[in-house]
Design a protein around this motif. Sequence first.
Motif, short mmCIF file in Angstrom:
data_model
loop_
_atom_site.label_atom_id
_atom_site.label_comp_id
_atom_site.label_asym_id
_atom_site.label_seq_id
_atom_site.Cartn_x
_atom_site.Cartn_y
_atom_site.Cartn_z
N THR A 82 -27.45 65.13 19.73
CA THR A 82 -27.74 66.56 19.57
C THR A 82 -27.71 67.32 20.90
O THR A 82 -27.67 68.55 20.89
CB THR A 82 -29.11 66.77 18.91
N GLU A 101 -36.52 43.97 13.25
CA GLU A 101 -37.94 43.98 12.92
C GLU A 101 -38.27 43.19 11.67
O GLU A 101 -39.21 43.49 10.95
CB GLU A 101 -38.44 45.42 12.78
N GLU A 159 -39.36 50.37 23.49
CA GLU A 159 -40.38 51.15 22.81
C GLU A 159 -39.80 51.80 21.55
O GLU A 159 -38.58 51.84 21.37
CB GLU A 159 -40.92 52.21 23.75
N ASN A 160 -40.66 52.37 20.75
CA ASN A 160 -40.19 53.12 19.58
C ASN A 160 -39.23 54.21 20.04
O ASN A 160 -39.52 54.93 20.99
CB ASN A 160 -41.37 53.77 18.84
N LEU A 218 -25.01 61.79 13.20
CA LEU A 218 -24.89 60.71 14.20
C LEU A 218 -24.61 61.27 15.60
O LEU A 218 -24.89 60.62 16.61
CB LEU A 218 -23.75 59.77 13.79
N THR A 224 -30.10 51.44 17.00
CA THR A 224 -28.83 52.15 17.11
C THR A 224 -27.64 51.18 17.03
O THR A 224 -26.58 51.53 16.51
CB THR A 224 -28.81 52.95 18.43
N LYS A 245 -32.91 50.79 19.98
CA LYS A 245 -32.59 49.39 19.60
C LYS A 245 -31.80 49.34 18.29
O LYS A 245 -30.73 48.73 18.22
CB LYS A 245 -33.90 48.59 19.44
N1 LIG Z 1 -28.46 63.03 16.62
C1 LIG Z 1 -29.37 62.59 17.46
N2 LIG Z 1 -29.33 63.01 18.76
C2 LIG Z 1 -30.24 62.56 19.64
N3 LIG Z 1 -31.18 61.73 19.32
C3 LIG Z 1 -31.28 61.26 18.07
C4 LIG Z 1 -30.38 61.68 17.06
N4 LIG Z 1 -30.73 61.10 15.89
C5 LIG Z 1 -31.81 60.32 16.13
N5 LIG Z 1 -32.15 60.41 17.44
C6 LIG Z 1 -33.19 59.68 18.13
O1 LIG Z 1 -32.62 58.46 18.57
C7 LIG Z 1 -33.62 57.53 18.90
C8 LIG Z 1 -33.12 56.14 18.63
O2 LIG Z 1 -33.67 55.56 17.52
P1 LIG Z 1 -33.66 54.03 17.17
O3 LIG Z 1 -33.84 53.92 15.71
O4 LIG Z 1 -32.48 53.36 17.74
O5 LIG Z 1 -34.96 53.55 17.97
P2 LIG Z 1 -35.62 52.11 17.94
O6 LIG Z 1 -35.56 51.64 19.34
O7 LIG Z 1 -35.03 51.28 16.91
O8 LIG Z 1 -37.13 52.53 17.62
P3 LIG Z 1 -38.18 51.78 16.66
O9 LIG Z 1 -38.76 50.74 17.47
O10 LIG Z 1 -39.14 52.88 16.38
O11 LIG Z 1 -37.46 51.33 15.50
C9 LIG Z 1 -34.84 58.03 18.19
O12 LIG Z 1 -35.81 58.48 19.14
C10 LIG Z 1 -34.37 59.21 17.36
O13 LIG Z 1 -35.34 60.26 17.28
#
Ligand SMILES: Nc1ncnc2c1ncn2[C@@H]1O[C@H](COP(=O)(O)OP(=O)(O)OP(=O)(O)O)[C@@H](O)[C@H]1O
Length: 567
Positions: free
Chosen positions: A67, A509, A35-36, A64, A42, A40
């Motif tokens: 948090t 994507e 999901e969003n 990075l 990351t 992924k």
């Molecule tokens: N420093 C941080 N500590 C904790 N969480 C974080 C931090 N920075 C970003 N995030 C969160 O980490 C998550 C991972 O994001 P990521 O881009 O990998 O998601 P994704 O699976 O690629 O989503 P999408 O499908 O929307 O692209 C997000 O929900 C974001 O809000």
Amino acid sequence: MIHFHNVRWKNFLSTGNVWTQVDLDRSSTTLVIGENGAGKSTVLDALCFALFGKPFRKINKPQLINTVNEKDLLVEVNFTIGKHSYRIVRGIKPNKFEIYKDDVLLNQTASVKDYQKYLEENVIKLNYNSFSQIVILGSSTFIPFMQLHAHARREIIEDLLDIKIFTAMNVLLKEKIQTNKEKLTDVNYHIEMEEEKIEVHQKYIEEIKAKAKERVDYLEKEISNAESSIARLERDNELHNKKVTELQESIQDEDRVRKKLNEILSIETKFEDKIKKSKKEIQFYNDNDHCPTCTQTIDVAIKTEKIEQSENKISEIRVALENLANELSKENQRLLDISEINTEVSEYLEKISDANNQISSLMKYMKQVRKSITETQEEKVDNTDIEEIEKKIAELNNLKEKIINEREVLKVAADLLKDKGIKTQIVRQYVPVMNKLINKYLAAMEFFVSFELDENFEEVIKSRHRDTFSYGSFSEGEKMRIDLALLLTWRAVARMKNSTNTNLLILDEVFDASLDANGCDEFLKLLDEIGKDTNVFVISHKGDILQDKFRSVIRFEKHKNFSRVAA
Ligand SMILES: Nc1ncnc2c1ncn2[C@@H]1O[C@H](COP(=O)(O)OP(=O)(O)OP(=O)(O)O)[C@@H](O)[C@H]1O
Ligand SMILES: [Mg+2]
């Protein structure tokens, strides 16, 4: 070729204090779903951070860190290049950057910047720009090749064709050209200085020569003066000698005059004696009437006669004496004249003697002067300094020639190394190959357009009715096909050149936005084709449609606010 094995991370973005690992060479095609915000994308940040020390998304490094945990961020990537295995470890809080080659930590004494440079230039031979054009394509930051500036395009191609070395060489060459220029200025300056020195020396020598000439001229004038003095003195002497001869001739009667004077004086004496005798007789006859001897009386008549006779005699002698006195005075006068002439002769003789003395002095002087002239003319000017300077100038000129030769070589090298030189030659060789590949991939995705790149990597569209087209003219889906064709082309070229070649391709994507079902299908077929020695990761939301087209699937999920790979 870089062969990536795996990447793992913890306390990184939404990942907590447990390792999340993705094996990068397990399957030729992997679909990454979730999901969003599941975590992924990351994986892109993890790879970029491990290799280049910076995130892929546009955030800063401290952002990075997870948090929740706020520390102990760690990312590790394992890969092999040739026979050597590498592991790169990076961390924040605490900071960490380690490169292991065959499990041995590489010397870390250099600064982080240099350590990073070493990694990019000597180990992976790949920079961030090329990595993000050829290995990972993320929807968030990916700028398609065709949307890059000319300079960035050229850089990527130079990386790809492994011709960056010529750019580096060109930088070095420019430094060398500058040094050569400075050396030339320097040597010219030195030559000028030495030449000035010679000029000063020559001036000095000329001065000495001029002075010597002046002296010789002066001495020669002295000689000529002396010669004319001698000539004048000799002329005078001749005149004086003549005069002496004339004068001496005019007093040849001197002896005769002296003799005559003596004779006159002796006659005078005789005459005086005769007068005395006659006077004595007159006295006798006046005083005596008798003869003293016979006592006879002296007759008066006789007496008178005798006195008369004596007196007559005296008168006669007196007349003669008078004549003699005249003659004496005449001869005396002559003697005086002779004496005067003799004085004159002496004076002339003295003059002649003086002149002779002067002549001999002048001769002596001339001899000395001549000696001085020879000495002055034979005087050698000291040339040794000039000879030494000339030697030095010759050496400097040799050096200058070498520098100029070097300059010529550098000029040729500069011609070769400038963008239009060797690099263009190499690029020219590859452009047709690239264009063939681009068009092959475009055709494979059933996009039939003749899209080519020229040497400056500007597009040339040769399809019918599309002469005025540029990249921007195409639809999003068409652009996507061009972007993908270029991507695959770069990877094919990289494989050929073994330059920026890796087993890994991650597309985040890339399909989701603009490729229609048909486009996806064609591209996936292509991926399958290139997937033989490539590990392709496709991050997508179209999981339902795509799932069966991939050999494996990874699903990310959020569990208690931390991302993880779903079991
Ligand atoms: N420093 C941080 N500590 C904790 N969480 C974080 C931090 N920075 C970003 N995030 C969160 O980490 C998550 C991972 O994001 P990521 O881009 O990998 O998601 P994704 O699976 O690629 O989503 P999408 O499908 O929307 O692209 C997000 O929900 C974001 O809000
Ligand atoms: Mg994402």
